[in-house]
Write an enzyme that holds these catalytic residues in place. Structure first.
Site, short mmCIF file in Angstrom:
data_model
loop_
_atom_site.label_atom_id
_atom_site.label_comp_id
_atom_site.label_asym_id
_atom_site.label_seq_id
_atom_site.Cartn_x
_atom_site.Cartn_y
_atom_site.Cartn_z
N SER A 171 -36.75 24.39 25.00
CA SER A 171 -37.62 23.94 26.09
C SER A 171 -37.06 24.38 27.43
O SER A 171 -35.82 24.50 27.59
CB SER A 171 -37.71 22.42 26.05
OG SER A 171 -38.17 21.91 27.26
N TYR A 196 -34.32 14.25 25.82
CA TYR A 196 -35.12 15.32 25.21
C TYR A 196 -34.45 16.67 25.46
O TYR A 196 -34.22 17.45 24.54
CB TYR A 196 -36.54 15.30 25.80
CG TYR A 196 -37.37 16.50 25.42
CD1 TYR A 196 -37.80 16.68 24.10
CD2 TYR A 196 -37.75 17.45 26.37
CE1 TYR A 196 -38.57 17.79 23.75
CE2 TYR A 196 -38.53 18.55 26.02
CZ TYR A 196 -38.93 18.71 24.71
OH TYR A 196 -39.68 19.80 24.36
N1 NAD Z 1 -46.16 22.21 24.62
C1 NAD Z 1 -45.21 22.40 25.51
O1 NAD Z 1 -45.47 22.52 26.71
C2 NAD Z 1 -43.76 22.50 25.09
C3 NAD Z 1 -42.80 22.74 26.10
C4 NAD Z 1 -41.47 22.84 25.73
C5 NAD Z 1 -41.10 22.69 24.41
N2 NAD Z 1 -42.04 22.44 23.46
C6 NAD Z 1 -41.59 22.26 22.07
O2 NAD Z 1 -42.41 23.05 21.22
C7 NAD Z 1 -42.60 22.42 19.96
C8 NAD Z 1 -44.08 22.28 19.67
O3 NAD Z 1 -44.67 21.55 20.73
P1 NAD Z 1 -46.17 21.05 20.73
O4 NAD Z 1 -46.62 21.06 22.14
O5 NAD Z 1 -46.95 21.75 19.70
O6 NAD Z 1 -45.93 19.52 20.32
P2 NAD Z 1 -46.74 18.57 19.32
O7 NAD Z 1 -46.21 17.20 19.54
O8 NAD Z 1 -48.20 18.80 19.46
O9 NAD Z 1 -46.28 19.11 17.90
C9 NAD Z 1 -45.13 18.67 17.22
C10 NAD Z 1 -45.55 18.24 15.82
O10 NAD Z 1 -44.36 17.86 15.12
C11 NAD Z 1 -44.68 16.76 14.31
N3 NAD Z 1 -43.45 15.99 14.04
C12 NAD Z 1 -42.75 15.23 14.92
N4 NAD Z 1 -41.72 14.64 14.30
C13 NAD Z 1 -41.76 15.06 13.01
C14 NAD Z 1 -40.96 14.77 11.87
N5 NAD Z 1 -39.90 13.94 11.94
N6 NAD Z 1 -41.27 15.38 10.69
C15 NAD Z 1 -42.35 16.20 10.59
N7 NAD Z 1 -43.15 16.48 11.65
C16 NAD Z 1 -42.86 15.92 12.83
C17 NAD Z 1 -45.70 15.95 15.10
O11 NAD Z 1 -46.52 15.12 14.28
C18 NAD Z 1 -46.50 17.04 15.81
O12 NAD Z 1 -47.69 17.35 15.10
C19 NAD Z 1 -41.85 21.09 20.06
O13 NAD Z 1 -40.58 21.28 19.49
C20 NAD Z 1 -41.74 20.84 21.54
O14 NAD Z 1 -40.62 20.05 21.86
C21 NAD Z 1 -43.37 22.33 23.77
#
Ligand code: NAD
Length: 342
Positions: free
Chosen positions: A132, A157
């Protein structure tokens, strides 16, 4: 190509799976469908994936599993034998890490440990994992380069994401597992995340409810459109990290290594003030927002700004979608999805 995507019911995982199915990759997905945000939206994304796989005649399989459970996840690796793993499952969100710190410890540290250990054990050729932009924390020297200081996280985080990068480097070094860490900068778009401001602002504006604008709107964010992110992930799936032959241990560049490990900024390199992006939502909806100004939130950073030089050099592509276009596409999806007639 056999690809395992964790967090497949999530925003980025869903879009990536669509692309992989279109490319005729064999896709297996894991998600625990937790209720951090609207579970129905996660279920709908999975439904869409099944429909897409049927229409394209591509192989798709979804498993409701928690990545914290090593034995259950191991069965999936054993049966499927993925070539590539894209690890996106995480407890996301900066503010929620103040409310529920253990969710971050359990999923982002223990869960991450399980996935990378299994990826090593089952000899995966390419391991990509979500980091991130929040790893840059208190660093105010912008734009952020992958070689910038990341030693001062300001939320749990961010600390878990930085820990993932350190753990991944160790696996690359000890076991030659090619690992690429993806430092996403505020990804947005259709099928997006209800916990993120662009989504909750749209919802509130449509209901004529006030929106909370932190730090008087004086926050800069590098907003990155989902289609750009997916193009990048697709290219990275086909380009595992390699060792940097000329790595200088006396003047180490933290973004690369003598081992096959790298971290990459995935950002638009064109930060916008929060107010500009609220205007983009107002314009797309043709409704003025009722704004309530509030102080800065603990754990938040005032600005994010990515330098995309390394990304361009590595895969010949960087995000470019302008915020107005991206927000317009999001709003169009939102109105369709919630069946709203303006
Ligand atoms: N969207 C953004 O702007 C952004 C920015 C920086 C980092 N990220 C990172 O990118 C990745 C994807 O982000 P996103 O926006 O799609 O988030 P999101 O929350 O939509 O997707 C994450 C998914 O992981 C699943 N999950 C969480 N804990 C779990 C567990 N213990 N076992 C199995 N599944 C689990 C959730 O149900 C969810 O569907 C994440 O790691 C997030 O931290 C996203």
């Amino acid at each position: 190509m056999k690809i395992l995507i964790t967090g497949i019911a999530g925003f980025i995982g869903y879009h990536l799976a669509i692309k992989c199915l279109e490319e005729k990759y064999e896709v297996i997905g894991i998600d625990n469908l937790n209720n951090y945000y609207d579970v129905t939206l996660k279920e709908k994304r999975i439904e869409e994936l099944y429909k897409k796989s049927l229409s394209l005649n591509s192989k798709f399989n979804f498993n409701i599993k928690n990545i914290e459970n090593y034995e259950k996840i191991e069965k999936i690796y054993k049966n499927f034998e993925p070539n590539c793993v894209v690890h996106l499952a995480a407890q996301a969100g900066v503010r929620y890490s103040l409310e529920n710190p253990l969710a971050y410890i359990n999923t982002n540290l223990l869960g991450f440990g399980n996935i990378i250990e299994l990826s090593k054990k089952y000899k995966v050729d390419n391991f990509l994992y979500a980091s991130s932009s929040s790893v840059y924390g208190g660093n105010e020297n912008m734009p952020y380069k992958e070689s910038s200081q990341v030693g001062h996280p300001v939320s749990l985080y961010a600390a878990t994401k930085r820990s993932n990068e350190l753990i991944a480097h160790t696996y690359s070094n000890l076991y030659s597992l090619p690992c690429t860490g993806l430092r996403f900068f505020t990804v947005y778009g259709p099928w997006g995340r209800p916990d993120m401001a662009y989504f909750s602002f749209t919802k509130a504006i449509l209901k004529n409810e006030p929106i909370k604008v932190f730090n008087k709107g004086e926050m800069l964010r590098d907003f990155t459109y989902i289609d750009d992110v997916i193009e990048i992930l697709y290219r990275l799936i086909n380009k595992p990290a390699v060792a940097e032959k000329n790595f200088n241990k006396k003047e180490p560049d933290p973004s690369v290594s003598w081992a096959p490990h790298k971290v990459l900024n995935i950002g638009n390199s064109n930060p916008q003030y929060l107010m500009e992006y609220i205007s983009a939502i107002e314009e797309s909806l043709n409704i003025k927002a009722n704004k309530v100004y509030l102080p800065m939130q603990p754990g938040d950073v005032k600005a994010t700004f990515s330098d995309s030089t390394s990304l361009k050099k590595w895969i010949g592509f960087h995000p470019q979608t302008p915020i107005k276009l991206g927000i317009k596409k999001f709003v169009e999806w939102y109105l369709r999805y919630y069946d709203i007639d303006l």
